[in-house]
Design an enzyme around this catalytic site. Structure first.
Site, PDB file in Angstrom:
ATOM      1  N   ASP A   1       6.844 -68.270 -27.259  1.00 13.05           N
ATOM      2  CA  ASP A   1       6.325 -69.505 -27.581  1.00 13.05           C
ATOM      3  C   ASP A   1       5.043 -69.836 -26.837  1.00 13.05           C
ATOM      4  O   ASP A   1       4.753 -70.934 -26.737  1.00 13.05           O
ATOM      5  CB  ASP A   1       7.218 -70.727 -27.451  1.00 13.05           C
ATOM      6  CG  ASP A   1       7.677 -70.921 -26.158  1.00 13.05           C
ATOM      7  OD1 ASP A   1       7.676 -70.005 -25.273  1.00 13.05           O
ATOM      8  OD2 ASP A   1       8.419 -72.085 -25.780  1.00 13.05           O
ATOM      9  N   GLU A   2       4.364 -68.915 -26.148  1.00 14.08           N
ATOM     10  CA  GLU A   2       3.357 -69.073 -25.191  1.00 14.08           C
ATOM     11  C   GLU A   2       2.415 -67.971 -25.345  1.00 14.08           C
ATOM     12  O   GLU A   2       2.702 -67.034 -25.494  1.00 14.08           O
ATOM     13  CB  GLU A   2       3.823 -69.178 -23.719  1.00 14.08           C
ATOM     14  CG  GLU A   2       4.607 -70.562 -23.216  1.00 14.08           C
ATOM     15  CD  GLU A   2       5.023 -70.237 -21.897  1.00 14.08           C
ATOM     16  OE1 GLU A   2       4.142 -70.258 -20.730  1.00 14.08           O
ATOM     17  OE2 GLU A   2       6.228 -69.915 -21.554  1.00 14.08           O
TER      18      GLU A   2
END
Length: 415
Positions: free
Chosen positions: A105-106
DNA sequence: TCTGGGGTCCTAGGACCC
DNA sequence: TCTGGGGTCCTAGGACCC
């Protein structure tokens, strides 16, 4: 050469946001996602955070709150999260190809090599990801990765969604309010050590003596200190192939006999082999571990490794050796919680040298056929007998949502 | 009763060599 | 009491991340 400018784009409550995508009725309702085996809470919506459900706590401890506040509960659905993640990353890469995918998610991005005004570009990224994928993200901008992480944290807390740190010395008011454990790379142990030195806030760490920090936290600590002061020590990292592949899961319930352990370890060896072949790698060593729970009355934990005469990616070899090792690790009288396989000494398949005196037992074409069938018809359509059929030891995921985007039978229905 | 899975990097210490 | 110095390689374990 311009000074670097890093952006860290991070999805807000990623797993929780994914669960909401196809289920609008969940908007505004507290929601949590559980780890494998429905063991711990690994993601929370803002509403769930507000109820005081902690990150990483065991599910049974949250149960009371869950019932009282009608919290929506989901088992992790990695097929869904992985697919949504790929879409988010594709949108970001479309706006800035200079990108390192850091986690599911990054992503870190370097904005300094683009002609755009950085804050405007960051806002465009945020809007576009929201619009095209439905996932809310926050973006932090700064001259170093460590500061970009902090900027991201501030962006989230402030509700702005985008925040830039230009000169760290100019926001000591903010940094003096952040505890030192919020810094990327400072975990529980390091935070305790720093506290013993009287360093409790990010601002105090930023102003600390580098030699003292190096003495207590090694080069890693010194690097963090440098980065906090705006001197970059880390750049975007090339995506490189793994150094090891680990496959392991807790059993659904504790296991006391050898047979299910052999089935499970065969499964993990087969899974690991698939991942190995997908990356076109071979492994030189296999490592198997077997353990009871840490909290159990009688604790046992042991591991064994074995090398291959010639590196391999053939599941049959991996399974054979993994089973042998598991058999040697097994002792009667314990309640086992987990078995796992780690493949090590990974090397590219095309660089493997044959051993003149040891004939290879690999059959790459058989493995290709196996992988092709499973890719086309669904994972586990074809498998080895050693993996078992019923698999009663399998983990529990009692609250899994449909795999909306990766499985034909589980598409969202509109009535 | 019930406490995740998948990674990386660094350091210390032992074995071994000349 | 005294018992070299300098180097490499490997492994286990710790700490951290999401």
């Amino acid at each position: 050469m311009t000074a670097p400018l890093f952006a860290l784009a991070d999805c807000n409550n990623f797993y929780a946001s994914c669960e909401r995508l196809f289920n609008p009725a969940l908007a505004g309702r507290p929601l949590i996602v559980l780890s494998n085996n429905d063991g711990c809470v690994v993601a929370r919506s803002n509403e769930a955070k507000a109820l005081g459900i902690g990150m990483g706590i065991p599910f049974f401890q949250a149960r009371k709150l869950v019932e009282r506040h009608r919290v929506a509960v989901f088992s992790s659905n990695y097929s869904l999260y992985g697919d949504i993640s790929r879409r988010v990353m594709a949108v970001l890469a479309g706006l800035c190809p200079d990108m390192e995918i850091y986690s599911i998610d990054e992503a870190f991005l370097r904005l300094d090599r683009l002609p755009h005004e950085p804050l405007a570009l960051a806002r465009e990224m945020r809007d576009r990801v929201r619009h095209w994928t439905g996932i809310p993200i926050s973006i932090g901008l700064a001259p170093t990765k460590t500061l970009a992480k902090l900027a991201n944290l501030i962006a989230k807390k402030s509700g702005e969604g985008v925040f830039q740190i230009e000169r760290p010395e100019r926001l000591h008011g903010l940094l003096a309010r952040l505890p030192v454990k919020e810094v990327w790379g400072i975990g529980r142990r390091s935070a305790e050590r720093l506290q013993a030195l009287g360093i409790e806030t990010v601002e105090q760490l930023r102003r600390a003596d580098p030699r003292q920090i190096r003495r207590h936290l090694s080069v890693i600590g010194e690097r963090i200190l440098c980065e906090l002061n705006g001197t970059p020590c880390l750049d975007l990292e090339e995506t490189q192939s793994n150094r090891q592949i680990l496959c392991s899961k807790s059993f659904g319930q504790r296991v006391t006999t050898l047979a299910p352990i052999l089935e499970a370890v065969s499964n993990y060896a087969a899974r690991a082999g698939e991942r190995l072949r997908r990356q076109r790698l071979c492994c030189g060593h296999i490592h198997v571990f077997l353990q009871t729970g840490h909290h159990d009355a009688r604790v046992y934990s042991n591991a064994l490794s074995q090398g291959f005469p010639t590196p391999t990616s053939d599941s049959r070899q991996l399974i054979r050796v993994a089973k042998g090792l598991a058999q040697r690790l097994f002792l009667e009288g314990y309640r086992y919680q987990k078995v796992g396989v780690i493949l090590m000494d990974l090397a590219e398949s095309r660089r493997i040298q044959d051993d003149l005196f040891t004939p290879r037992n690999d059959n790459p074409r058989l493995m290709q056929a196996l992988d092709a069938i499973n890719a086309r018809l669904g994972a586990d359509e074809v498998f080895f007998a050693a993996q078992g059929v019923q698999r009663p030891w399998r983990m529990q995921s009692g609250y899994r949502s449909p795999r909306y985007t990766t499985c034909w039978n589980e598409l969202a229905r509109v009535s």
